[in-house]
Design a protein around this motif. Structure first.
Motif, mmCIF file in Angstrom:
data_model
loop_
_atom_site.group_PDB
_atom_site.id
_atom_site.type_symbol
_atom_site.label_atom_id
_atom_site.label_comp_id
_atom_site.label_asym_id
_atom_site.label_seq_id
_atom_site.Cartn_x
_atom_site.Cartn_y
_atom_site.Cartn_z
ATOM 1 N N ASP A 173 41.718 8.650 10.902
ATOM 2 C CA ASP A 173 42.131 9.721 9.995
ATOM 3 C C ASP A 173 43.150 10.655 10.622
ATOM 4 O OD1 ASP A 173 41.771 10.718 7.309
ATOM 5 O OD2 ASP A 173 40.907 12.524 8.210
ATOM 6 N N LEU A 174 43.281 10.620 11.946
ATOM 7 C CA LEU A 174 44.295 11.452 12.603
ATOM 8 C C LEU A 174 45.702 11.098 12.143
ATOM 9 C CD1 LEU A 174 43.022 11.653 16.293
ATOM 10 C CD2 LEU A 174 43.099 13.491 14.609
ATOM 11 N N ARG A 175 45.893 9.866 11.677
ATOM 12 C CA ARG A 175 47.233 9.436 11.272
ATOM 13 C C ARG A 175 47.783 10.286 10.135
ATOM 14 N NH1 ARG A 175 43.877 6.576 8.041
ATOM 15 N NH2 ARG A 175 44.625 5.926 5.976
ATOM 16 N N ARG A 176 46.890 10.915 9.365
ATOM 17 C CA ARG A 176 47.336 11.656 8.187
ATOM 18 C C ARG A 176 48.071 12.937 8.545
ATOM 19 N NH1 ARG A 176 44.004 13.649 4.360
ATOM 20 N NH2 ARG A 176 42.181 13.893 5.704
ATOM 21 N N PHE A 177 47.839 13.481 9.736
ATOM 22 C CA PHE A 177 48.493 14.749 10.031
ATOM 23 C C PHE A 177 49.010 14.852 11.462
ATOM 24 C CE2 PHE A 177 43.930 15.102 10.424
ATOM 25 C CZ PHE A 177 43.744 15.690 11.666
ATOM 26 N N ALA A 178 48.834 13.810 12.262
ATOM 27 C CA ALA A 178 49.409 13.793 13.602
ATOM 28 C C ALA A 178 50.931 13.579 13.510
ATOM 29 C CB ALA A 178 48.773 12.677 14.423
ATOM 30 N N PRO A 179 51.681 14.092 14.501
ATOM 31 C CA PRO A 179 51.200 14.812 15.685
ATOM 32 C C PRO A 179 50.856 16.269 15.395
ATOM 33 C CG PRO A 179 53.589 14.669 15.729
ATOM 34 C CD PRO A 179 53.142 13.869 14.531
ATOM 35 N N LEU A 180 49.847 16.763 16.087
ATOM 36 C CA LEU A 180 49.498 18.170 15.996
ATOM 37 C C LEU A 180 50.393 18.947 16.962
ATOM 38 C CD1 LEU A 180 45.593 18.032 15.966
ATOM 39 C CD2 LEU A 180 47.109 18.514 14.047
ATOM 40 N N ASN A 181 51.237 19.798 16.400
ATOM 41 C CA ASN A 181 52.188 20.531 17.234
ATOM 42 C C ASN A 181 51.502 21.432 18.253
ATOM 43 O OD1 ASN A 181 54.365 19.389 15.868
ATOM 44 N ND2 ASN A 181 54.345 20.991 14.297
ATOM 45 N N ASN A 182 50.278 21.872 17.929
ATOM 46 C CA ASN A 182 49.584 22.776 18.850
ATOM 47 C C ASN A 182 48.754 22.033 19.893
ATOM 48 O OD1 ASN A 182 47.641 21.827 17.109
ATOM 49 N ND2 ASN A 182 46.585 23.791 16.878
ATOM 50 N N LYS A 183 48.843 20.694 19.920
ATOM 51 C CA LYS A 183 48.141 19.914 20.937
ATOM 52 C C LYS A 183 49.069 18.829 21.464
ATOM 53 C CE LYS A 183 43.484 20.959 19.392
ATOM 54 N NZ LYS A 183 42.128 20.482 19.047
ATOM 55 N N PRO A 184 50.051 19.237 22.298
ATOM 56 C CA PRO A 184 51.086 18.289 22.728
ATOM 57 C C PRO A 184 50.783 17.546 24.027
ATOM 58 C CG PRO A 184 51.688 20.486 23.400
ATOM 59 C CD PRO A 184 50.359 20.615 22.700
ATOM 60 N N PHE A 185 49.615 17.786 24.634
ATOM 61 C CA PHE A 185 49.309 17.143 25.910
ATOM 62 C C PHE A 185 48.215 16.085 25.744
ATOM 63 C CE2 PHE A 185 51.085 21.228 27.148
ATOM 64 C CZ PHE A 185 51.994 20.857 28.126
ATOM 65 N N ALA A 186 48.476 14.900 26.290
ATOM 66 C CA ALA A 186 47.505 13.813 26.270
ATOM 67 C C ALA A 186 46.774 13.766 27.605
ATOM 68 C CB ALA A 186 48.198 12.483 26.007
ATOM 69 N N VAL A 187 45.461 13.762 27.532
ATOM 70 C CA VAL A 187 44.615 13.662 28.723
ATOM 71 C C VAL A 187 43.875 12.327 28.664
ATOM 72 C CG1 VAL A 187 42.683 14.650 30.000
ATOM 73 C CG2 VAL A 187 44.297 16.159 28.821
ATOM 74 N N HIS A 188 43.906 11.575 29.755
ATOM 75 C CA HIS A 188 43.163 10.312 29.774
ATOM 76 C C HIS A 188 42.221 10.269 30.967
ATOM 77 C CE1 HIS A 188 46.166 8.990 32.821
ATOM 78 N NE2 HIS A 188 45.186 8.192 33.207
ATOM 79 N N ILE A 189 41.097 9.620 30.782
ATOM 80 C CA ILE A 189 40.109 9.412 31.836
ATOM 81 C C ILE A 189 39.788 7.931 31.898
ATOM 82 C CG2 ILE A 189 37.824 9.976 32.728
ATOM 83 C CD1 ILE A 189 39.128 12.162 30.000
ATOM 84 N N SER A 190 39.872 7.336 33.087
ATOM 85 C CA SER A 190 39.543 5.930 33.291
ATOM 86 C C SER A 190 38.240 5.831 34.082
ATOM 87 C CB SER A 190 40.650 5.210 34.060
ATOM 88 O OG SER A 190 41.874 5.248 33.351
ATOM 89 N N VAL A 191 37.258 5.157 33.506
ATOM 90 C CA VAL A 191 35.965 4.955 34.162
ATOM 91 C C VAL A 191 35.830 3.462 34.474
ATOM 92 C CG1 VAL A 191 33.464 5.143 33.946
ATOM 93 C CG2 VAL A 191 34.947 6.912 32.944
ATOM 94 N N TYR A 192 35.530 3.144 35.743
ATOM 95 C CA TYR A 192 35.503 1.759 36.197
ATOM 96 C C TYR A 192 34.084 1.200 36.110
ATOM 97 C CZ TYR A 192 40.124 2.962 37.870
ATOM 98 O OH TYR A 192 41.427 3.381 37.927
ATOM 99 N N LEU A 193 33.943 0.065 35.416
ATOM 100 C CA LEU A 193 32.635 -0.560 35.250
ATOM 101 C C LEU A 193 32.116 -1.056 36.599
ATOM 102 C CD1 LEU A 193 33.800 -0.529 32.321
ATOM 103 C CD2 LEU A 193 32.623 -2.703 31.965
ATOM 104 N N ASN A 194 30.817 -0.960 36.773
ATOM 105 C CA ASN A 194 30.194 -1.449 38.010
ATOM 106 C C ASN A 194 29.884 -2.939 37.964
ATOM 107 O OD1 ASN A 194 30.175 1.035 39.355
ATOM 108 N ND2 ASN A 194 28.275 1.668 38.347
#
Length: 272
Positions: free
Chosen positions: A47-68
């Protein structure tokens, strides 16, 4: 027992002109693909496709978790999958609270679970991520942040291509049918709608598919549309995923070749 279910899928699936954030409703779904030749599963909030990009949230944060202990295909085993779900819950809760971040999507591939957020200000994101991951000392993880004003990560990486998007919409309707007790192995009447820019294109389309046991149900007209000339067809089919995908994608692909719009399908629930 029979109940009518309507499915209309518009192909303009990035309708920024329909910016209505008050109408936002989380709409999470998943699909399979490959990332760098490795099998992958991507989950995202459609549903984000309907109004993205959000001008007030311009930074992408990613977290990578490695499986054991990943499977040979790089996906988690049952017990670890549950732990990854707990990790996700804590990361989402932490980043929503501290960064007011919006959780956009996740991927799993090659033994790595990645989580993606958008935020206004990534200040102290490293601290907040570390705080969430201290609950899981047995897991290695990385993180990063980048400016992404156009939300390219969401649209160009997480979002499915237009064919897969159509299949996702099919599955949504099939889940609804199943929830109402539908028996997919039973054939029933299914209607389809296609719209064209000219009557000649509509006639050519019909000539192409008429040998596939379809019947014309009507010729709807949308006068104010760029594709005003409609064709309503029907056929008796099953509602298992393979049957629906084969039929819908055949009609959809042919419509696309003719610059037409496949506009959805409608059927009834057959529960006995």
């Amino acid at each position: 027992m029979a109940a009518r279910v309507l499915y209309l899928c518009k192909l303009c699936y990035f309708p920024n002109q329909c910016f209505m954030p008050n109408d936002y409703r989380p709409d999470w779904d998943i699909y399979t693909c490959h990332i760098e030749d490795n099998p992958a599963i991507i989950g995202l909030d459609l549903d984000l496709r309907r109004f993205a990009p959000l001008n007030n949230k311009p930074f992408a944060v990613h977290i990578s978790v490695y499986l054991n202990d990943p499977r040979p295909d790089g996906f988690p085993k049952g017990t670890e999958f549950e732990i990854l779900g707990e990790i996700e819950d804590h990361l989402v809760q932490q980043l929503e609270l501290t960064l007011h971040a919006h959780f956009a999507g996740r991927t799993i591939s090659a033994g790595v679970r990645d989580f993606y957020f958008y935020t206004a200000d990534p200040l102290l994101h490293d601290k907040f991520i570390t705080d969430a991951m201290t609950r899981f000392p047995g897991y290695k993880y990385d993180y990063g942040v980048k400016e992404d004003k156009n939300w390219e990560l969401y649209f160009d990486f997480l979002f499915p291509d237009i064919q897969e998007f159509q299949r996702i919409q099919n599955r949504k309707v099939l889940r609804t049918l199943k929830q109402h007790g539908d028996i997919p192995e039973k054939e029933r009447h299914i209607d389809h709608w296609i719209f064209f820019s000219t009557e000649a294109d509509r006639e050519q389309y019909w000539k192409t598919i008429r040998s596939q046991r379809f019947t014309v149900e009507g010729w709807p007209l949308e006068k104010d549309s760029e594709l005003p000339f409609g064709l309503q067809i029907s056929r008796n089919d099953k509602t298992d995923e393979d049957s629906i995908d084969i039929t819908v994608m055949y009609l959809w692909e042919l419509a696309r070749e003719m610059n037409a719009r496949y506009d959805g399908w409608e059927t009834v629930i057959v529960a006995q």
